[in-house]
Design an enzyme around this catalytic site. Sequence first.
Site, mmCIF file in Angstrom:
data_model
loop_
_atom_site.group_PDB
_atom_site.id
_atom_site.type_symbol
_atom_site.label_atom_id
_atom_site.label_comp_id
_atom_site.label_asym_id
_atom_site.label_seq_id
_atom_site.Cartn_x
_atom_site.Cartn_y
_atom_site.Cartn_z
ATOM 1 N N ASP A 151 5.421 -21.693 -29.237
ATOM 2 C CA ASP A 151 6.316 -21.590 -30.404
ATOM 3 C C ASP A 151 7.314 -20.450 -30.200
ATOM 4 O OD1 ASP A 151 4.807 -23.617 -31.496
ATOM 5 O OD2 ASP A 151 3.498 -22.238 -32.595
ATOM 6 N N GLY A 176 2.521 -22.608 -18.212
ATOM 7 C CA GLY A 176 1.548 -21.518 -18.303
ATOM 8 C C GLY A 176 1.797 -20.462 -17.236
ATOM 9 N N ASN A 197 4.771 -28.710 -22.987
ATOM 10 C CA ASN A 197 4.017 -27.980 -21.966
ATOM 11 C C ASN A 197 3.554 -29.027 -20.945
ATOM 12 O OD1 ASN A 197 1.677 -29.206 -22.943
ATOM 13 N ND2 ASN A 197 1.053 -27.428 -24.128
ATOM 14 N N LYS A 210 3.343 -24.945 -36.216
ATOM 15 C CA LYS A 210 4.270 -24.822 -35.089
ATOM 16 C C LYS A 210 5.721 -24.646 -35.554
ATOM 17 C CE LYS A 210 1.156 -27.356 -32.116
ATOM 18 N NZ LYS A 210 0.588 -26.202 -31.450
HETATM 19 O O1 RIB Z 1 1.149 -23.416 -31.889
HETATM 20 C C1 RIB Z 1 0.231 -22.676 -32.633
HETATM 21 C C2 RIB Z 1 0.078 -23.250 -34.004
HETATM 22 O O2 RIB Z 1 -0.492 -24.530 -33.882
HETATM 23 C C3 RIB Z 1 -0.836 -22.478 -34.913
HETATM 24 O O3 RIB Z 1 -0.150 -21.509 -35.681
HETATM 25 C C4 RIB Z 1 -1.501 -23.535 -35.746
HETATM 26 O O4 RIB Z 1 -1.036 -23.525 -37.045
HETATM 27 C C5 RIB Z 1 -1.204 -24.848 -35.056
HETATM 28 O O5 RIB Z 1 -0.444 -25.663 -35.797
#
Ligand code: RIB
Length: 310
Positions: free
Chosen positions: A254, A224, A186, A41
């Site tokens: 992210d 969402g 979220n 993340k």
């Molecule tokens: O938010 C998505 C991420 O969560 C992925 O890339 C994975 O690595 C997890 O950590």
Amino acid sequence: MRHDIVILGSFVVDLMGRADHLPKPGETVKGSMFKLGPGGKGSNQGVAANRAGANVTMITKIGDDLFGKVATNFFEEEGMDTSYVFKDKEIETGTALILVDENTSQNSILVTSGACGNIKDEEILKCEDKIKGAKVFLTQLETNLEAVESAVDIAKKNNITTVLNPAPIQPISDELLSKIDIITPNEVEASILTGVEIINMDDAKKAADVFIEKGVNNVIITMGSQGVYVRCNGEERIIPRYEVDAIDTTGAGDAFNGGFVTALGEDKGIFEAAEFGNAVGALSVTKIGTAPAMPTRDAINNFIINNTRN
Ligand code: RIB
């Protein structure tokens, strides 16, 4: 001008498989695709911010192994500062096993933090000047909590705008919460942290009230398909989602966070920065993967100009 964003967060290697449905316990499903690539993340948020136009310093930790090289090679290709990517001699680089349902684009993830779950206090101290000089400091909960708490302390003492994306969710103290300027859960994470069951925007408002009582002044709850709930200094807004063809929603949160802090660093207000993050999140789901799916600033600007929202 690129503004300085400092991110303390995870790097893990994503091992992603796609199939026409997610396996039930005990079921083996034949996949249609497998991909190995950079994830975590923290790192995803860093890449999103870097591509969106910020000057990103990533504080993370990798193992002395092949997966660690995936991190350093990727950050270098992206033109990101790797001076604060620490190396653990004993613990391996973290991994995430990601399963994506290609019909619904939903995913399940099993993440093992590995080296980035072992960031030491002395390593955070080495980053003190960097954090002090940041325009915005962003962190999540995928590294060890002690590292998050120490870095937040430094940011708070130096009046640096501090953003916490509380993912993956785990219990955190009210003391930590009270040091956060902007929280970006979220709806599931917000429910767990506040005890308010969140189904609609009215519930999001109630959850925001609880965060505010705990000392967080600004609350952003990503909901969402319902859009984004934003509360800033007592004023609230709902930002509608963009209508896009989603093929992989992994890392959308992210992308939102990376875009959000980039705009914040450019002195946009919280509402405007959340609008920008919303566009970055929407664009990211139109590509497969996590960090590699993060859009460039040109793509974001074009998308905002050319897209209407529901
Ligand atoms: O938010 C998505 C991420 O969560 C992925 O890339 C994975 O690595 C997890 O950590």
